[in-house]
Write a protein that holds these residues in place. Structure first.
Motif, PDB file in Angstrom:
ATOM      1  N   PRO A 152      -3.957   8.031   1.483  1.00  0.00           N
ATOM      2  CA  PRO A 152      -3.710   6.597   1.865  1.00  0.00           C
ATOM      3  C   PRO A 152      -4.179   5.774   0.744  1.00  0.00           C
ATOM      4  O   PRO A 152      -3.668   4.632   0.608  1.00  0.00           O
ATOM      5  N   GLU A 153      -5.023   5.912  -0.108  1.00  0.00           N
ATOM      6  CA  GLU A 153      -5.516   4.910  -1.024  1.00  0.00           C
ATOM      7  C   GLU A 153      -4.592   4.399  -2.190  1.00  0.00           C
ATOM      8  O   GLU A 153      -4.354   3.467  -2.756  1.00  0.00           O
ATOM      9  N   GLN A 154      -3.700   5.309  -2.312  1.00  0.00           N
ATOM     10  CA  GLN A 154      -2.500   5.387  -3.476  1.00  0.00           C
ATOM     11  C   GLN A 154      -1.550   4.662  -2.590  1.00  0.00           C
ATOM     12  O   GLN A 154      -0.771   3.952  -3.403  1.00  0.00           O
ATOM     13  N   ALA A 155      -1.281   4.889  -1.363  1.00  0.00           N
ATOM     14  CA  ALA A 155      -0.422   3.941  -0.818  1.00  0.00           C
ATOM     15  C   ALA A 155      -0.696   2.286  -0.630  1.00  0.00           C
ATOM     16  O   ALA A 155       0.152   1.589  -0.803  1.00  0.00           O
ATOM     17  N   ILE A 156      -2.123   2.082  -0.337  1.00  0.00           N
ATOM     18  CA  ILE A 156      -2.384   0.765  -0.632  1.00  0.00           C
ATOM     19  C   ILE A 156      -2.401   0.358  -1.909  1.00  0.00           C
ATOM     20  O   ILE A 156      -1.888  -0.979  -1.937  1.00  0.00           O
ATOM     21  N   LYS A 157      -2.551   1.056  -2.770  1.00  0.00           N
ATOM     22  CA  LYS A 157      -2.466   0.625  -4.493  1.00  0.00           C
ATOM     23  C   LYS A 157      -1.041   0.093  -4.667  1.00  0.00           C
ATOM     24  O   LYS A 157      -0.800  -0.899  -5.149  1.00  0.00           O
ATOM     25  N   LEU A 158      -0.052   0.863  -3.856  1.00  0.00           N
ATOM     26  CA  LEU A 158       1.383   0.378  -4.337  1.00  0.00           C
ATOM     27  C   LEU A 158       1.822  -0.748  -3.376  1.00  0.00           C
ATOM     28  O   LEU A 158       2.493  -1.569  -3.911  1.00  0.00           O
ATOM     29  N   ALA A 159       1.162  -0.836  -2.247  1.00  0.00           N
ATOM     30  CA  ALA A 159       1.418  -1.846  -1.428  1.00  0.00           C
ATOM     31  C   ALA A 159       0.913  -3.245  -2.123  1.00  0.00           C
ATOM     32  O   ALA A 159       1.422  -4.394  -1.693  1.00  0.00           O
ATOM     33  N   ALA A 202      -0.307  -0.891   6.683  1.00  0.00           N
ATOM     34  CA  ALA A 202      -1.138  -0.906   7.838  1.00  0.00           C
ATOM     35  C   ALA A 202      -1.439   0.670   8.425  1.00  0.00           C
ATOM     36  O   ALA A 202      -2.645   0.903   8.726  1.00  0.00           O
ATOM     37  N   GLY A 203      -0.567   1.291   8.239  1.00  0.00           N
ATOM     38  CA  GLY A 203      -0.452   2.872   8.702  1.00  0.00           C
ATOM     39  C   GLY A 203      -1.616   3.415   7.733  1.00  0.00           C
ATOM     40  O   GLY A 203      -2.498   4.103   8.176  1.00  0.00           O
ATOM     41  N   ALA A 204      -1.558   3.143   6.486  1.00  0.00           N
ATOM     42  CA  ALA A 204      -2.481   3.829   5.653  1.00  0.00           C
ATOM     43  C   ALA A 204      -4.288   3.526   5.826  1.00  0.00           C
ATOM     44  O   ALA A 204      -4.592   3.954   5.738  1.00  0.00           O
ATOM     45  N   ARG A 205      -3.879   2.044   6.265  1.00  0.00           N
ATOM     46  CA  ARG A 205      -5.503   1.465   6.778  1.00  0.00           C
ATOM     47  C   ARG A 205      -6.041   2.285   8.091  1.00  0.00           C
ATOM     48  O   ARG A 205      -7.104   2.623   7.942  1.00  0.00           O
ATOM     49  N   MET A 212       7.695   5.589  -1.529  1.00  0.00           N
ATOM     50  CA  MET A 212       6.517   6.249  -2.581  1.00  0.00           C
ATOM     51  C   MET A 212       5.242   6.166  -1.804  1.00  0.00           C
ATOM     52  O   MET A 212       4.401   7.209  -1.740  1.00  0.00           O
ATOM     53  N   ALA A 213       5.095   4.992  -1.083  1.00  0.00           N
ATOM     54  CA  ALA A 213       3.772   4.617  -0.689  1.00  0.00           C
ATOM     55  C   ALA A 213       3.650   5.496   0.600  1.00  0.00           C
ATOM     56  O   ALA A 213       2.453   6.098   0.704  1.00  0.00           O
ATOM     57  N   ARG A 249       2.121   5.228  12.579  1.00  0.00           N
ATOM     58  CA  ARG A 249       2.067   5.317  10.924  1.00  0.00           C
ATOM     59  C   ARG A 249       3.575   5.213  10.726  1.00  0.00           C
ATOM     60  O   ARG A 249       4.665   5.440  11.665  1.00  0.00           O
ATOM     61  N   SER A 250       3.824   5.068   9.473  1.00  0.00           N
ATOM     62  CA  SER A 250       5.165   4.505   8.954  1.00  0.00           C
ATOM     63  C   SER A 250       5.850   5.382   8.239  1.00  0.00           C
ATOM     64  O   SER A 250       5.370   6.343   7.506  1.00  0.00           O
ATOM     65  N   GLY A 251       7.406   5.412   8.187  1.00  0.00           N
ATOM     66  CA  GLY A 251       8.046   6.450   7.177  1.00  0.00           C
ATOM     67  C   GLY A 251       8.819   5.572   6.313  1.00  0.00           C
ATOM     68  O   GLY A 251       9.012   4.484   6.459  1.00  0.00           O
ATOM     69  N   ALA A 252       8.986   6.415   5.222  1.00  0.00           N
ATOM     70  CA  ALA A 252       9.757   5.365   4.375  1.00  0.00           C
ATOM     71  C   ALA A 252      11.014   6.253   3.700  1.00  0.00           C
ATOM     72  O   ALA A 252      11.096   7.193   3.892  1.00  0.00           O
ATOM     73  N   GLY A 253      12.165   5.372   3.392  1.00  0.00           N
ATOM     74  CA  GLY A 253      13.138   6.420   2.716  1.00  0.00           C
ATOM     75  C   GLY A 253      14.449   5.747   3.274  1.00  0.00           C
ATOM     76  O   GLY A 253      14.565   5.658   4.258  1.00  0.00           O
ATOM     77  N   ARG A 254      15.574   6.057   2.703  1.00  0.00           N
ATOM     78  CA  ARG A 254      16.807   6.137   3.275  1.00  0.00           C
ATOM     79  C   ARG A 254      17.803   5.483   2.487  1.00  0.00           C
ATOM     80  O   ARG A 254      17.768   5.107   1.584  1.00  0.00           O
ATOM     81  N   SER A 255      19.261   5.901   2.653  1.00  0.00           N
ATOM     82  CA  SER A 255      20.228   5.254   1.986  1.00  0.00           C
ATOM     83  C   SER A 255      21.419   5.865   2.262  1.00  0.00           C
ATOM     84  O   SER A 255      21.646   6.971   2.799  1.00  0.00           O
ATOM     85  N   GLY A 256      22.259   5.585   1.406  1.00  0.00           N
ATOM     86  CA  GLY A 256      23.665   5.895   1.591  1.00  0.00           C
ATOM     87  C   GLY A 256      24.054   6.748   0.477  1.00  0.00           C
ATOM     88  O   GLY A 256      25.166   7.519   0.462  1.00  0.00           O
ATOM     89  N   ASP A 257      23.520   6.797  -0.813  1.00  0.00           N
ATOM     90  CA  ASP A 257      23.940   7.751  -1.592  1.00  0.00           C
ATOM     91  C   ASP A 257      23.493   9.041  -2.042  1.00  0.00           C
ATOM     92  O   ASP A 257      23.473   9.577  -2.789  1.00  0.00           O
TER      93      ASP A 257
END
Length: 330
Positions: free
Chosen positions: A222-229, A250-253, A212-213, A53-61
């Motif tokens: 997971p359905e909402q994640a796929i919708k955003l994808a 793919a992780g949502a699937r 967000m997904a 499964r995957s994760g999201a997010g990151r940044s510098g500020d």
């Protein structure tokens, strides 16, 4: 709290290098933009080495979630004295300090390290703070920069710094973005989703979508994640950002038990790219992991080897996974 996704947040807007490797999302760069964090780890929910499964997010500020305080002033809502503030008796003598309330502690935020000045933020972030009074802008900038410094080693502390920034400047998009990204890093997925939605409403940015997904995945949607994808804007993403969204989808699937659909999703990605970038490593790893989950061990073994061949930074445990499969098939 949902599973720990530290080090596996999807890359925002495709910047950063990305670590991890399961079928989920990746992470980008947003806290303390401007030098504190340059590598975008992306990955999947859970450990990038074995969980697909995957994760999201990151940044510098890094920004932070509101602590129930006013929009962009330097005081809590309404300019009232925060609960727990020092009171004075009839003769002007300070009475004993009362314990700080949770709201007051969130507004004050953690202590700011002396070496962090706010200059660590990139020019674009500092520009968004120029509408604030000078002293307030300086305080918010220092909290954002601190959030960027701590987001990897202590995401909860980073989140608290972002909360302090948001308590003072909640109407600034970059602050809400930082709130969302640090909330995601700390595993507060509902808060992250709320803050990133707010940032998106303010600035119209779409590069938060992979994060967000993945928040939807962590919250069991997971359905909402796929919708955003499937959002039209994904077509305009950079190669890395598209890969992050592919991993999340793919992780949502897989979350829904749709292994064949997860494989088809990954097969549409550039798995055979000649690039040795981290996002290619992670795509290959996710594909190998999903093949194994689907019972296709010979194919999985081949793709673990292909992953290891380009994983010079050892972002994944593809070599170990291949060794296990070889022993199993011997």
């Amino acid at each position: 709290m949902a599973e720990d996704r530290r080090g596996q947040r999807p890359s925002r807007g495709g910047s950063g290098s990305g670590r991890g490797g399961s079928s989920g999302g990746g992470r980008g760069s947003s806290s303390s933009r401007g030098g504190q964090r340059s590598d975008s780890r992306g990955g999947a929910r859970g450990d990038s080495r074995g969980d697909s499964r995957s994760g999201a997010g990151r940044s510098g500020d890094t920004r932070g979630k509101a602590a129930g305080r006013g929009p962009s002033g330097g005081k809590p809502s309404g300019g009232k004295r925060p609960a727990g503030a020092q009171q004075r008796g009839p003769r002007g003598r300070a009475e004993d300090k009362q314990p700080r309330t949770a709201d007051q502690a969130a507004y004050d935020g953690p202590d700011l390290p002396e070496g962090i000045t706010g200059a660590e933020l990139d020019r674009g972030v500092r520009a968004q703070l120029k509408g604030l009074p000078e002293k307030l802008a300086a305080r918010v900038a220092r909290h954002l920069a601190a959030a960027g410094v701590f987001i990897d080693e202590d995401p909860e502390l980073a989140y608290r710094h972002a909360l302090a920034a948001r308590a003072r400047a909640s109407r600034i998009a970059v602050v809400r973005e930082a709130a969302g990204e640090t909330a995601y890093a700390a595993g507060h997925y509902a808060e992250a989703l709320s803050e990133l939605r707010a940032a998106k409403r303010m600035n119209g940015a779409t590069d938060y979508l992979p994060i967000m997904a993945d928040c939807h995945r962590a919250l069991g949607n997971p359905e909402q994640a796929i919708k955003l994808a499937k959002s039209p804007s994904v077509a305009n993403f950079s190669s890395e950002a598209k890969a992050e969204m592919t991993l999340v989808e793919a992780g949502a699937r897989r979350d829904m038990g749709q292994l064949d659909a997860a494989l088809r999703t990954l097969e549409l990605a550039p798995l055979t790219s000649k690039s040795r970038a981290a996002w290619v490593v992670r795509l290959r790893y996710a594909y190998a992991d999903t093949l194994e989950a689907a019972g296709r061990e010979s194919d999985a073994l081949a793709w673990f080897h292909r992953t290891h061949a380009i994983d010079s930074d050892e972002l994944t445990d593809s070599a170990e996974r291949a060794e296990v499969l070889e022993r199993r098939q011997a």
